[in-house]
Design a protein around this motif. Structure first.
Motif, short mmCIF file in Angstrom:
data_model
loop_
_atom_site.label_atom_id
_atom_site.label_comp_id
_atom_site.label_asym_id
_atom_site.label_seq_id
_atom_site.Cartn_x
_atom_site.Cartn_y
_atom_site.Cartn_z
N ASN A 15 28.61 19.47 -0.45
CA ASN A 15 29.93 19.78 0.10
C ASN A 15 31.04 19.53 -0.91
O ASN A 15 32.21 19.40 -0.55
N GLU A 16 30.69 19.48 -2.20
CA GLU A 16 31.67 19.24 -3.25
C GLU A 16 32.79 20.28 -3.19
O GLU A 16 32.56 21.48 -3.18
N GLY A 17 34.00 19.78 -3.07
CA GLY A 17 35.17 20.64 -2.96
C GLY A 17 35.50 21.03 -1.53
O GLY A 17 36.54 21.63 -1.27
N TYR A 18 34.61 20.69 -0.59
CA TYR A 18 34.80 21.05 0.81
C TYR A 18 34.46 19.87 1.73
O TYR A 18 34.02 20.07 2.86
N ALA A 19 34.68 18.66 1.26
CA ALA A 19 34.29 17.47 2.02
C ALA A 19 34.96 17.40 3.40
O ALA A 19 34.37 16.88 4.35
N ALA A 20 36.17 17.93 3.52
CA ALA A 20 36.86 17.89 4.81
C ALA A 20 36.32 18.94 5.77
O ALA A 20 36.50 18.82 6.98
N SER A 21 35.63 19.96 5.25
CA SER A 21 35.17 21.07 6.07
C SER A 21 33.67 21.08 6.35
O SER A 21 33.24 21.58 7.38
N LEU A 22 32.89 20.58 5.41
CA LEU A 22 31.43 20.66 5.51
C LEU A 22 30.80 19.28 5.47
O LEU A 22 31.27 18.40 4.75
#
Length: 75
Positions: A15-22
Motif C-alpha cells: 500500500n506504499e503511497g496509498y496507506a490511507a486508502s488501502l
C-alpha cells in the motif's frame, strides 16, 4: 456467467503511497476495466462502494472456492 464469476477478487500486497486508502492483506473487489488495465491500473471497489484506480502492482489475484467467493462478495 453468474454475477460472482464476473467479479475478480484481489489481495493488497503493498500500500506504499496509498496507506490511507488501502490495507495490506485485505481482499478487495476489482472491476474489469480494459482501458485502465492497458495503463497498468486496476479499478478497486472500497468499503463505501466507490471505485478508484490503483497500480496493478499493489495487488495479486486470488482464487477462492465458489462458495467462499460468494460469501465474500455478499459480505
Amino acid at each position: 456467467m453468474t454475477k460472482s464469476r464476473s467479479k475478480q477478487l484481489v489481495i493488497c500486497v503493498n500500500n506504499e503511497g496509498y496507506a490511507a486508502s488501502l490495507e495490506k492483506r485485505k481482499i478487495y473487489e476489482a472491476l474489469r476495466d480494459p482501458a485502465a488495465e492497458k495503463h497498468g491500473m486496476l479499478r478497486i471497489v472500497d468499503e463505501s462502494g466507490e471505485d478508484y484506480l490503483y497500480p496493478k502492482t499493489l495487488f495479486r489475484s486470488i482464487a477462492l472456492p465458489l462458495a467462499t467467493k460468494r460469501a465474500v462478495l455478499a459480505a
